[in-house]
Design a protein around this motif. Structure first.
Motif, PDB file in Angstrom:
ATOM      1  N   ARG A 180      33.923  46.845  42.312  1.00  0.00           N
ATOM      2  CA  ARG A 180      34.999  46.774  41.313  1.00  0.00           C
ATOM      3  C   ARG A 180      35.987  45.659  41.637  1.00  0.00           C
ATOM      4  NH1 ARG A 180      36.188  53.119  40.146  1.00  0.00           N
ATOM      5  NH2 ARG A 180      34.309  53.443  38.927  1.00  0.00           N
ATOM      6  N   ALA A 181      36.343  45.536  42.903  1.00  0.00           N
ATOM      7  CA  ALA A 181      37.262  44.471  43.305  1.00  0.00           C
ATOM      8  C   ALA A 181      36.613  43.110  43.075  1.00  0.00           C
ATOM      9  CB  ALA A 181      37.667  44.639  44.761  1.00  0.00           C
ATOM     10  N   PHE A 182      35.331  43.030  43.361  1.00  0.00           N
ATOM     11  CA  PHE A 182      34.591  41.780  43.152  1.00  0.00           C
ATOM     12  C   PHE A 182      34.617  41.403  41.675  1.00  0.00           C
ATOM     13  CE2 PHE A 182      30.561  39.545  42.353  1.00  0.00           C
ATOM     14  CZ  PHE A 182      30.708  38.485  43.225  1.00  0.00           C
ATOM     15  N   ASN A 183      34.356  42.353  40.798  1.00  0.00           N
ATOM     16  CA  ASN A 183      34.346  42.090  39.370  1.00  0.00           C
ATOM     17  C   ASN A 183      35.732  41.682  38.882  1.00  0.00           C
ATOM     18  OD1 ASN A 183      32.923  41.898  36.922  1.00  0.00           O
ATOM     19  ND2 ASN A 183      33.744  43.858  36.272  1.00  0.00           N
ATOM     20  N   ARG A 184      36.773  42.331  39.381  1.00  0.00           N
ATOM     21  CA  ARG A 184      38.141  41.969  38.979  1.00  0.00           C
ATOM     22  C   ARG A 184      38.482  40.552  39.429  1.00  0.00           C
ATOM     23  NH1 ARG A 184      39.276  47.403  40.373  1.00  0.00           N
ATOM     24  NH2 ARG A 184      39.902  46.728  42.430  1.00  0.00           N
ATOM     25  N   SER A 185      37.973  40.123  40.575  1.00  0.00           N
ATOM     26  CA  SER A 185      38.277  38.768  41.057  1.00  0.00           C
ATOM     27  C   SER A 185      37.688  37.714  40.126  1.00  0.00           C
ATOM     28  CB  SER A 185      37.771  38.563  42.481  1.00  0.00           C
ATOM     29  OG  SER A 185      36.368  38.402  42.512  1.00  0.00           O
ATOM     30  N   LYS A 186      36.565  38.028  39.499  1.00  0.00           N
ATOM     31  CA  LYS A 186      35.926  37.120  38.567  1.00  0.00           C
ATOM     32  C   LYS A 186      36.630  37.151  37.212  1.00  0.00           C
ATOM     33  CE  LYS A 186      31.850  36.149  35.956  1.00  0.00           C
ATOM     34  NZ  LYS A 186      32.649  35.842  34.790  1.00  0.00           N
ATOM     35  N   ALA A 187      36.973  38.342  36.748  1.00  0.00           N
ATOM     36  CA  ALA A 187      37.617  38.532  35.441  1.00  0.00           C
ATOM     37  C   ALA A 187      36.859  37.781  34.357  1.00  0.00           C
ATOM     38  CB  ALA A 187      39.080  38.141  35.516  1.00  0.00           C
ATOM     39  N   ASP A 188      37.538  36.940  33.591  1.00  0.00           N
ATOM     40  CA  ASP A 188      36.879  36.195  32.517  1.00  0.00           C
ATOM     41  C   ASP A 188      36.806  34.703  32.834  1.00  0.00           C
ATOM     42  OD1 ASP A 188      39.540  35.576  32.265  1.00  0.00           O
ATOM     43  OD2 ASP A 188      39.611  35.821  30.101  1.00  0.00           O
ATOM     44  N   LYS A 189      36.769  34.377  34.102  1.00  0.00           N
ATOM     45  CA  LYS A 189      36.749  32.975  34.523  1.00  0.00           C
ATOM     46  C   LYS A 189      35.368  32.370  34.307  1.00  0.00           C
ATOM     47  CE  LYS A 189      40.193  34.000  37.971  1.00  0.00           C
ATOM     48  NZ  LYS A 189      40.273  34.659  39.240  1.00  0.00           N
ATOM     49  N   ASP A 190      35.360  31.103  33.909  1.00  0.00           N
ATOM     50  CA  ASP A 190      34.089  30.406  33.782  1.00  0.00           C
ATOM     51  C   ASP A 190      33.745  29.731  35.111  1.00  0.00           C
ATOM     52  OD1 ASP A 190      35.413  27.947  33.981  1.00  0.00           O
ATOM     53  OD2 ASP A 190      35.356  27.528  31.855  1.00  0.00           O
ATOM     54  N   PRO A 191      32.589  29.085  35.211  1.00  0.00           N
ATOM     55  CA  PRO A 191      32.167  28.492  36.486  1.00  0.00           C
ATOM     56  C   PRO A 191      33.089  27.409  37.046  1.00  0.00           C
ATOM     57  CG  PRO A 191      30.270  28.767  35.063  1.00  0.00           C
ATOM     58  CD  PRO A 191      31.495  29.067  34.241  1.00  0.00           C
ATOM     59  N   THR A 192      33.993  26.882  36.232  1.00  0.00           N
ATOM     60  CA  THR A 192      34.939  25.899  36.777  1.00  0.00           C
ATOM     61  C   THR A 192      36.012  26.581  37.615  1.00  0.00           C
ATOM     62  OG1 THR A 192      36.389  25.967  34.822  1.00  0.00           O
ATOM     63  CG2 THR A 192      34.622  24.327  34.835  1.00  0.00           C
ATOM     64  N   ARG A 193      36.251  27.880  37.353  1.00  0.00           N
ATOM     65  CA  ARG A 193      37.313  28.603  38.051  1.00  0.00           C
ATOM     66  C   ARG A 193      36.796  29.695  38.980  1.00  0.00           C
ATOM     67  NH1 ARG A 193      40.592  30.414  33.145  1.00  0.00           N
ATOM     68  NH2 ARG A 193      41.087  32.040  34.627  1.00  0.00           N
ATOM     69  N   TRP A 194      35.499  30.030  38.893  1.00  0.00           N
ATOM     70  CA  TRP A 194      34.943  31.063  39.764  1.00  0.00           C
ATOM     71  C   TRP A 194      33.457  30.829  39.955  1.00  0.00           C
ATOM     72  CZ3 TRP A 194      31.111  34.680  39.976  1.00  0.00           C
ATOM     73  CH2 TRP A 194      31.215  35.638  40.984  1.00  0.00           C
ATOM     74  N   GLN A 195      33.009  30.951  41.205  1.00  0.00           N
ATOM     75  CA  GLN A 195      31.593  30.915  41.529  1.00  0.00           C
ATOM     76  C   GLN A 195      31.321  32.004  42.556  1.00  0.00           C
ATOM     77  OE1 GLN A 195      29.948  27.068  42.409  1.00  0.00           O
ATOM     78  NE2 GLN A 195      31.041  26.106  40.745  1.00  0.00           N
ATOM     79  N   PRO A 196      30.105  32.541  42.566  1.00  0.00           N
ATOM     80  CA  PRO A 196      29.801  33.598  43.524  1.00  0.00           C
ATOM     81  C   PRO A 196      30.103  33.150  44.953  1.00  0.00           C
ATOM     82  CG  PRO A 196      27.998  33.340  41.977  1.00  0.00           C
ATOM     83  CD  PRO A 196      28.945  32.197  41.742  1.00  0.00           C
ATOM     84  N   PRO A 197      30.708  34.037  45.749  1.00  0.00           N
ATOM     85  CA  PRO A 197      31.016  33.656  47.124  1.00  0.00           C
ATOM     86  C   PRO A 197      29.768  33.405  47.975  1.00  0.00           C
ATOM     87  CG  PRO A 197      31.588  35.949  46.713  1.00  0.00           C
ATOM     88  CD  PRO A 197      31.189  35.351  45.407  1.00  0.00           C
TER      89      PRO A 197
END
Length: 60
Positions: A4-21
């Protein structure tokens, strides 16, 4: 990190703002992102395209 925390960290960000750790998962994630964009006829901007190209560069 719990799911759940992992999903919240991603939220609605696209690949420019979030990538899998996990770098090993970036290829899979990038391909899935592109597939969804294709199925729904969604566009991408230049920055998103660049981020996705970088993710695809990790594919074996």
């Amino acid at each position: 990190m719990n799911p759940r925390a992992f999903n919240r960290s991603k939220a609605d960000k696209d690949p420019t703002r979030w990538q899998p750790p996990l770098a090993d998962y970036r290829c899979t994630y990038g391909r899935a992102w592109i597939s969804v964009k294709h199925v729904y006829g969604l566009t991408i901007d230049t920055a998103e395209r660049s981020a996705l190209e970088g993710m695809l560069d990790t594919c074996a």
